[in-house]
Scaffold this active site. Structure first.
Site, PDB file in Angstrom:
ATOM      1  N   TRP A  27       0.831  -1.183   0.079  1.00 32.55           N
ATOM      2  CA  TRP A  27      -0.124  -0.022   0.029  1.00 32.55           C
ATOM      3  C   TRP A  27       0.913   1.246   0.117  1.00 32.55           C
ATOM      4  O   TRP A  27       1.866   1.326   0.750  1.00 32.55           O
ATOM      5  CB  TRP A  27      -0.869  -0.007   1.258  1.00 32.55           C
ATOM      6  CG  TRP A  27      -1.629   1.160   1.466  1.00 32.55           C
ATOM      7  CD1 TRP A  27      -2.751   1.523   0.583  1.00 32.55           C
ATOM      8  CD2 TRP A  27      -1.388   2.632   2.218  1.00 32.55           C
ATOM      9  NE1 TRP A  27      -2.976   2.876   0.958  1.00 32.55           N
ATOM     10  CE2 TRP A  27      -1.973   3.337   1.831  1.00 32.55           C
ATOM     11  CE3 TRP A  27      -0.138   2.793   3.158  1.00 32.55           C
ATOM     12  CZ2 TRP A  27      -2.212   4.810   2.527  1.00 32.55           C
ATOM     13  CZ3 TRP A  27      -0.315   3.859   3.626  1.00 32.55           C
ATOM     14  CH2 TRP A  27      -1.128   4.863   3.463  1.00 32.55           C
ATOM     15  N   ASP A  57     -15.700  12.731  -1.646  1.00 34.35           N
ATOM     16  CA  ASP A  57     -15.197  11.283  -1.630  1.00 34.35           C
ATOM     17  C   ASP A  57     -15.966  10.571  -0.377  1.00 34.35           C
ATOM     18  O   ASP A  57     -16.871  11.007  -0.141  1.00 34.35           O
ATOM     19  CB  ASP A  57     -13.624  11.392  -1.170  1.00 34.35           C
ATOM     20  CG  ASP A  57     -12.609  10.073  -1.687  1.00 34.35           C
ATOM     21  OD1 ASP A  57     -12.788   9.227  -0.751  1.00 34.35           O
ATOM     22  OD2 ASP A  57     -12.297  10.171  -2.776  1.00 34.35           O
ATOM     23  N   LYS A  60     -15.918   7.109  -8.678  1.00 35.21           N
ATOM     24  CA  LYS A  60     -14.641   6.523  -8.212  1.00 35.21           C
ATOM     25  C   LYS A  60     -15.246   5.453  -7.491  1.00 35.21           C
ATOM     26  O   LYS A  60     -15.816   5.276  -6.324  1.00 35.21           O
ATOM     27  CB  LYS A  60     -13.957   7.497  -7.144  1.00 35.21           C
ATOM     28  CG  LYS A  60     -12.713   6.925  -6.419  1.00 35.21           C
ATOM     29  CD  LYS A  60     -11.977   8.009  -5.746  1.00 35.21           C
ATOM     30  CE  LYS A  60     -10.640   7.382  -5.007  1.00 35.21           C
ATOM     31  NZ  LYS A  60     -10.159   8.441  -4.010  1.00 35.21           N
ATOM     32  N   TRP A  61     -14.851   3.960  -7.948  1.00 34.24           N
ATOM     33  CA  TRP A  61     -15.384   2.835  -7.441  1.00 34.24           C
ATOM     34  C   TRP A  61     -14.078   2.307  -6.730  1.00 34.24           C
ATOM     35  O   TRP A  61     -13.132   1.883  -7.247  1.00 34.24           O
ATOM     36  CB  TRP A  61     -15.801   2.072  -8.690  1.00 34.24           C
ATOM     37  CG  TRP A  61     -16.159   0.511  -8.176  1.00 34.24           C
ATOM     38  CD1 TRP A  61     -15.817  -0.307  -7.512  1.00 34.24           C
ATOM     39  CD2 TRP A  61     -17.362  -0.185  -8.666  1.00 34.24           C
ATOM     40  NE1 TRP A  61     -16.288  -1.611  -7.261  1.00 34.24           N
ATOM     41  CE2 TRP A  61     -17.544  -1.212  -7.976  1.00 34.24           C
ATOM     42  CE3 TRP A  61     -18.567   0.393  -9.417  1.00 34.24           C
ATOM     43  CZ2 TRP A  61     -18.711  -2.185  -8.339  1.00 34.24           C
ATOM     44  CZ3 TRP A  61     -19.685  -0.414  -9.574  1.00 34.24           C
ATOM     45  CH2 TRP A  61     -19.582  -2.049  -9.113  1.00 34.24           C
ATOM     46  N   ASP A  62     -14.292   2.223  -5.246  1.00 34.13           N
ATOM     47  CA  ASP A  62     -13.271   1.861  -4.308  1.00 34.13           C
ATOM     48  C   ASP A  62     -13.389   0.374  -3.757  1.00 34.13           C
ATOM     49  O   ASP A  62     -14.478  -0.187  -3.906  1.00 34.13           O
ATOM     50  CB  ASP A  62     -13.146   2.880  -3.298  1.00 34.13           C
ATOM     51  CG  ASP A  62     -11.632   3.193  -2.858  1.00 34.13           C
ATOM     52  OD1 ASP A  62     -10.791   2.183  -2.831  1.00 34.13           O
ATOM     53  OD2 ASP A  62     -11.517   4.155  -2.123  1.00 34.13           O
ATOM     54  N   MET A  63     -12.269  -0.279  -3.221  1.00 38.04           N
ATOM     55  CA  MET A  63     -12.343  -1.336  -2.666  1.00 38.04           C
ATOM     56  C   MET A  63     -11.313  -1.418  -1.836  1.00 38.04           C
ATOM     57  O   MET A  63     -10.145  -1.642  -2.158  1.00 38.04           O
ATOM     58  CB  MET A  63     -12.207  -2.387  -4.209  1.00 38.04           C
ATOM     59  CG  MET A  63     -12.475  -4.071  -3.469  1.00 38.04           C
ATOM     60  SD  MET A  63     -11.241  -4.815  -3.654  1.00 38.04           S
ATOM     61  CE  MET A  63     -11.559  -6.650  -3.378  1.00 38.04           C
ATOM     62  N   ASP A 121      -2.359   5.947  -3.063  1.00 38.20           N
ATOM     63  CA  ASP A 121      -2.593   6.805  -2.192  1.00 38.20           C
ATOM     64  C   ASP A 121      -1.611   7.541  -1.766  1.00 38.20           C
ATOM     65  O   ASP A 121      -1.782   8.603  -0.925  1.00 38.20           O
ATOM     66  CB  ASP A 121      -3.178   5.926  -0.640  1.00 38.20           C
ATOM     67  CG  ASP A 121      -4.684   5.705  -0.894  1.00 38.20           C
ATOM     68  OD1 ASP A 121      -5.375   5.985  -2.088  1.00 38.20           O
ATOM     69  OD2 ASP A 121      -5.266   4.583  -0.239  1.00 38.20           O
TER      70      ASP A 121
HETATM   71  C1  GLA Z   1      -8.913   4.677  -0.248  1.00 35.03           C
HETATM   72  C2  GLA Z   1      -8.582   5.549  -1.447  1.00 35.03           C
HETATM   73  C3  GLA Z   1      -8.712   6.837  -1.135  1.00 35.03           C
HETATM   74  C4  GLA Z   1      -9.930   7.251  -0.519  1.00 35.03           C
HETATM   75  C5  GLA Z   1     -10.134   6.401   0.707  1.00 35.03           C
HETATM   76  C6  GLA Z   1     -11.531   6.758   1.000  1.00 35.03           C
HETATM   77  O1  GLA Z   1      -7.879   4.464   0.584  1.00 35.03           O
HETATM   78  O2  GLA Z   1      -7.684   4.954  -2.015  1.00 35.03           O
HETATM   79  O3  GLA Z   1      -8.328   7.678  -2.408  1.00 35.03           O
HETATM   80  O4  GLA Z   1     -10.879   7.413  -1.405  1.00 35.03           O
HETATM   81  O5  GLA Z   1     -10.284   4.907   0.470  1.00 35.03           O
HETATM   82  O6  GLA Z   1     -12.021   6.101   2.314  1.00 35.03           O
END
Ligand code: GLA
Length: 736
Positions: free
Chosen positions: A207, A374, A484-487, A555
């Site tokens: 990460w 976000d 923005k589709w996050d995981m 990140d």
């Molecule tokens: C992840 C994404 C970040 C942000 C956070 C929000 O870490 O990479 O850019 O969107 O989640 O919880």
């Protein structure tokens, strides 16, 4: 492009500068003859070494086990005597594991057939229509069978002439009477001689430290890159390349495999007793098992292969062209993407409608075009402890509601985007309280949480529908142009309350459901700009690129850290796909201070945007944003469509970084130079440019003088008078 020589029983697949050859033995085994520089003639069947019998004293007898251990197979199968890594293992109804496939027939056709339910490269009808010399795309299907199991196995190869790419995939049909289980299926194999001290190039990371280039010498045994995390992951990348020793950007042999898939994978190189290399790529067999009842079929994802005899740079440009032309869809692929500002690093969870509107107004004044809200807008999400799954707007935070916010932002003159993490569930959520069985977990075992969250069991169609509708409902409620589709966590505790025992190892269903949801989303909202993300760049892979033209790269937004991360990412992905933002200093991840100008230059080698509280910036910094947004508009076409050349690597030399992009017509080029660490009493640095027209004269805006392309490439460009650490400069070259 694809030729079958009936006399020699050899198939030859040709691209602009590579050839790939497959031979059929009298018994019907498919053998790998050659992959390398383009050949003009079909020959080479003898390279299968059918007359050699290692360790058998009787010269005229070839025992099958001896043969299997030394034959270069196109798709080796397991359980019958080839003890090297197999690519296909099928278990029969009696519980035996043994598979053997022999050639039956083949098909050669123009174009390419889609892979059902999977992301895959394509050739569009208009690309076929405008096919000029050198841009052909042809497919070879080798249809094989295992008579004992009653299965038909189709090995598909598509040759993309201009991009020097061959894609491979495998399909298994159960044409017999028994229920079978596929226990392992890899999509590609390359059996070669161990003639060189090859190095294995991989892209490991963590990460905030994704995709660092690693090279190690291979030896006997197995060496690999893999993920069993349910996603491709930060830690390893579904890409492996074998390179000859001393390979640089411009010289050396490179054999690369890249997997168009977003779940567990294994990319492996095995050196075996007879000095053979077996390079394989496919779905990891960990927790994999697929039931196949009579009549059913299974399609394995695709592997992208490319060979370069001119070093890594050529591989990079082949993959960039290939992904831009044949994998990325999206209306935004060829239009200018809006410069966005994201509020994550600006506010984290702590925001109100008023605060967001403030940011948007200032952003607008600076030339920013899209506002992205976000994490933190839904349920009771004021930290990361709760509410994933409760996708309704928190109106205590967003007074006036979402529609009011979006309309107000639109009124300011910005478009609106929003963050989701649709695959997840917080134990502290209304969703979990209503459906505890919707979370992936092992009965009776306390589930391991990560970032205080669990993962939804997307093998259950009802859960998939809920997750999809959660996103779609919000998108239908207001004019939202970006998602923005996050995981944010990887998969453990693999138990499903939905799947029956026989299907318990079908984790792939999760990945297929993600693909299905994203496909639905871009169909229902064709104007949507989708950006994938996974705790930064944990699911940056070709599979996701099929749905979203850009992916959040990491990140870590520190400009210096980004040099290494973006170098590794750009080794195989076009710059237009790399999510990159300017953020505040000291940087939130590493605490480093870098000049605002450098942060802008580094983010320019990606999608370009901002991730900071603009309302807190000085007038001077806001003026710099205005300049940078103009800079983006000036160069974005060149950066998005041009050829990328890596000139120097900070990760390697520890002092400076340099790369450039050259327009396809060689009329224009942009070089970025970053001096990461200053050194005293040093002459100017020399950087050899690449990709220019040697005969042309170029004007450089920085030095305000003309140079021939030849001298810039052969003699080099001198970079002097940079003062301080992490300072950068852009050099623009224009053909006169
Ligand atoms: C992840 C994404 C970040 C942000 C956070 C929000 O870490 O990479 O850019 O969107 O989640 O919880």
């Amino acid at each position: 492009m694809i030729i079958y020589d009936k006399k020699q029983h050899i198939f030859q697949l040709n691209t602009k500068s590579t050839s790939y050859m497959i031979g059929i033995t009298p018994e019907g085994y498919l053998g790998h003859i050659y992959y390398g520089e383009r050949l003009q003639h079909i020959d080479g069947g003898y390279l299968l070494r059918m007359e050699e019998y290692p360790y058998t004293p009787e010269r005229n007898k070839r025992e099958k086990c001896v043969f299997l251990e030394s034959f270069p197979m196109e798709l080796p199968t397991g359980g019958i005597g080839d003890f090297r890594e197999s690519c296909l293992d099928i278990r029969d109804e009696h519980g035996c594991l043994g598979t053997e496939i022999l050639y039956k027939e083949h098909r050669i056709y123009s174009g390419k057939t889609p892979l059902e339910g999977l992301p895959a490269s394509f050739v569009t009808a208009s690309q076929m229509d405008t096919e000029d010399a050198g841009t052909a795309v042809q497919t070879l299907e080798l249809i094989c069978q295992d008579r004992v199991l009653g299965v038909e196995v189709v090995l598909s190869y598509t040759a993309f002439e201009r991009e020097d790419v061959i894609t491979r995939s495998v399909r298994v049909h159960n044409r017999g009477e028994q229920t079978l289980t596929i226990e392992k299926i890899y999509s590609a194999c390359l059996d070669m001689d161990y003639e060189e001290d090859y190095e294995l190039l991989t892209l490991p990371g963590a990460w905030a430290r994704e995709r660092r280039i690693q090279r190690r010498r291979i030896g006997y045994g197995r060496q690999s890159a893999a993920s069993i995390r349910g996603e491709s992951g930060h830690q390893e990348h579904p890409f492996i390349a074998l390179v000859t020793p001393g390979t640089t950007q411009t010289q050396g042999d490179v054999y690369a495999m890249h997997f168009v898939y977003s779940g567990n994978f294994l990319g492996q190189v095995e050196v075996s007793q007879h000095d053979m290399i077996r390079m394989t790529m496919g779905i990891h067999s960990y927790e994999f098992g697929w039931k196949l009842t009579p009549g059913q079929s299974f399609q394995a994802p695709e592997v992208v292969l490319t060979y370069s005899s001119e070093g890594l740079g050529k591989m990079t440009r082949s993959l960039h062209d290939f992904y831009r032309e044949h994998l990325i869809r999206s209306r935004y692929k060829n239009t200018e993407r809006p410069i966005l500002i994201n509020n994550w690093e600006a506010t984290y969870f702590d925001f109100t409608t008023e605060k967001l509107l403030d940011i948007a107004q200032t952003a607008k004044d600076c030339g920013i075009e899209l506002f992205v809200m976000d994490d933190g807008w839904f349920g009771r999400r004021n930290n990361d402890e709760s509410s994933l799954g409760d996708w309704y707007v928190n109106e205590a935070k967003l007074t006036g509601g979402l529609k009011y916010l979006v309309d107000s932002i639109n009124k300011i003159g910005l478009k609106f985007g929003i963050w989701f993490e649709p695959e997840m569930i917080s134990p502290d959520s209304d969703l979990f309280r209503a459906h505890p069985d919707w979370m992936i977990q092992i009965p009776g075992r306390e589930p391991t949480l990560s970032r205080a969250q669990g993962v939804l069991d997307l093998s259950n169609p009802e859960v998939e529908e809920y997750a999809y509708e959660s996103v779609a409902r919000i998108l239908r409620s207001a004019p939202i142009m970006y998602v923005k589709w996050d995981m944010n966590r990887q998969l453990s505790d693999l138990g499903s309350a939905y799947l029956s025992k026989e299907h318990g190892r079908e984790l792939l269903r999760y990945v297929l459901a993600v693909y299905r949801m994203q496909e639905r989303l871009i169909k229902e909202f064709p104007d949507l700009l989708l950006e994938n993300c996974s705790g930064g760049g944990g699911r940056f892979d070709p599979g996701m690129l099929y749905y979203s033209p850009q992916i959040w790269c990491s990140d870590d937004t520190d400009a210096v850290e980004r040099l290494g991360i973006q170098e590794g990412t750009a080794l195989i992905y076009p710059l237009s796909t790399i999510g990159a933002h300017v953020s505040v200093c000291p940087n939130h991840t590493v605490g480093r201070n870098t000049p605002f100008v450098t942060r802008g230059h580094v983010a320019l080698a990606g999608t370009f945007g901002y991730e900071l509280d603009v309302t807190k910036l000085s007038e001077e910094e806001k003026a710099l944003i205005r300049e940078q947004t103009e800079m983006y508009h000036t160069y974005q076409l060149l950066i998005r469509n041009g050829d990328y050349y890596r000139l120097a690597s900070y990760a390697e030399n520890h002092y400076y970084d340099a790369y450039m992009v050259v327009s396809k017509d060689q009329k224009e080029a942009l070089m970025t130079f970053v001096q990461v660490l200053a050194e005293p009493n040093r002459r100017s640095r020399k950087v050899h440019l690449q990709g220019l027209d040697p005969e042309a004269v170029y004007y450089c805006d920085v030095t305000q003088r003309e140079y021939t392309g030849e001298i810039l490439m052969k003699g080099g460009m001198l970079i002097g008078d940079l003062w301080g650490d992490a300072v950068s400069r852009l050099y623009h070259f224009e053909k006169r």
